[in-house]
Design an enzyme around this catalytic site. Structure first.
Site, PDB file in Angstrom:
ATOM      1  N   TYR A 153       4.958  -6.257  12.374  1.00  0.00           N
ATOM      2  CA  TYR A 153       4.697  -5.150  11.663  1.00  0.00           C
ATOM      3  C   TYR A 153       3.771  -4.007  12.255  1.00  0.00           C
ATOM      4  O   TYR A 153       3.582  -2.896  12.084  1.00  0.00           O
ATOM      5  CB  TYR A 153       4.402  -5.417  10.277  1.00  0.00           C
ATOM      6  CG  TYR A 153       4.798  -4.258   9.253  1.00  0.00           C
ATOM      7  CD1 TYR A 153       5.816  -3.814   9.161  1.00  0.00           C
ATOM      8  CD2 TYR A 153       3.674  -3.757   8.541  1.00  0.00           C
ATOM      9  CE1 TYR A 153       6.006  -2.713   8.246  1.00  0.00           C
ATOM     10  CE2 TYR A 153       3.907  -2.783   7.412  1.00  0.00           C
ATOM     11  CZ  TYR A 153       5.137  -2.316   7.350  1.00  0.00           C
ATOM     12  OH  TYR A 153       5.574  -1.349   6.587  1.00  0.00           O
ATOM     13  N   LYS A 160      -0.027   1.450   6.164  1.00  0.00           N
ATOM     14  CA  LYS A 160       0.315   1.107   4.831  1.00  0.00           C
ATOM     15  C   LYS A 160      -0.748   0.862   3.979  1.00  0.00           C
ATOM     16  O   LYS A 160      -1.015   1.308   2.567  1.00  0.00           O
ATOM     17  CB  LYS A 160       1.336   0.175   4.705  1.00  0.00           C
ATOM     18  CG  LYS A 160       2.768   0.534   5.260  1.00  0.00           C
ATOM     19  CD  LYS A 160       3.383   1.593   4.375  1.00  0.00           C
ATOM     20  CE  LYS A 160       4.831   1.833   4.750  1.00  0.00           C
ATOM     21  NZ  LYS A 160       5.682   2.942   4.130  1.00  0.00           N
ATOM     22  N   THR A 191      16.875  -1.087   5.980  1.00  0.00           N
ATOM     23  CA  THR A 191      16.843   0.469   5.985  1.00  0.00           C
ATOM     24  C   THR A 191      16.678   1.085   7.203  1.00  0.00           C
ATOM     25  O   THR A 191      16.302   0.235   8.062  1.00  0.00           O
ATOM     26  CB  THR A 191      15.701   1.020   5.064  1.00  0.00           C
ATOM     27  OG1 THR A 191      14.626   0.966   5.474  1.00  0.00           O
ATOM     28  CG2 THR A 191      15.727   0.645   3.471  1.00  0.00           C
TER      29      THR A 191
END
Length: 252
Positions: A153, A160, A191
């Site tokens: 990530y 985030k 997504t």
């Protein structure tokens, strides 16, 4: 539940987008919508979806372009005179920043990720604030990589985390005006944005196996949560990071 409310949706890329699941439920519940698309390349994928939810405003928006943002909110004010909710569901990091170590991330890569994925939420909120004279709700989308280290990530974890902190500060600053702010934290979904993360299929498989629900959530389920949060039924809630991941976040 949302009859008479006006909402802005930023972040639909295609029919797998979290923002699309939310838009569909918002419309089902009676809201009138404005929908943006990133650029001319994205328009053919987004416009048909926006038309399916009878969007009153369909327009281009690159959040880095201040003129486009000004034009969007001027059009919202002209057509509606108000805005009841805003969904910010966009994230971006350059490939070399996303796929490398955080300590190796360039200044330009880090700033680009922070600008588009985090600071844009605050910029949109600033423009929305004058249109929310009767209160409203600002929503963004985050991920558990903000709270713990998630393999591959990378720089999006710190970004985030900043987005979630920004949400809390905006909730505190805007609460007296009846404006509420939340970050929705879904589990992994395939997504367009997530497709750039290495080994993402493994992450989805692990989540489905370890989550108490033993499955991934759907974009429609996220939409149901979002519709509740922007409705009058959630007036006493603000500043939350709301997990919707089948309980995966509670697992050690």
């Amino acid at each position: 539940m949302l009859e008479g409310k006006k909402g802005l949706i930023v972040g639909i890329a295609n029919d797998l987008s979290i923002a699309w699941g939310c838009a569909r439920i918002f419309r089902r519940e009676g809201a009138d919508l404005a929908v943006t698309y990133l650029n001319d390349k994205a328009e053919p994928h987004v416009r048909p979806l926006a038309q399916k939810v009878d969007a009153a405003i369909i327009t281009k928006l690159d959040v880095r372009d201040e003129q486009q943002s000004d034009m969007l909110f001027a059009e919202i004010e002209k057509q509606w005179g108000k805005l009841d909710f805003l969904l910010h569901s966009i994230a971006f990091a350059p490939a070399d920043a996303l796929h490398g170590r955080v300590v190796d991330c360039s200044r330009d890569g880090f700033l680009a990720a922070m600008d588009i994925s985090c600071h844009s939420f605050a910029r949109l909120a600033k423009r929305a604030e004058p249109l929310m004279g009767d209160g409203g709700t600002l929503l963004t989308v985050t991920y558990m990589g903000s709270e713990r280290v998630v393999d591959h990530y990378g720089v999006m974890g710190p970004v985030k985390a900043a987005l979630e902190s920004t949400t809390r500060y905006m909730a505190a600053e805007l609460g007296a005006k009846g404006i509420r702010c939340h970050a929705i934290s879904p589990g992994p979904l395939l997504t367009r944005a997530a497709s750039g993360i290495a080994e993402f299929q493994h992450l989805m498989d692990e989540t489905a196996q370890r989550a108490p629900s033993k499955r991934l959530v759907t974009i429609d389920e996220i939409g149901e949560l979002a519709a509740f949060l922007v409705s009058d039924r959630a007036k006493s809630l603000t500043g939350d990071v709301v997990h919707i991941d089948g309980g995966y976040n509670i697992m050690g």
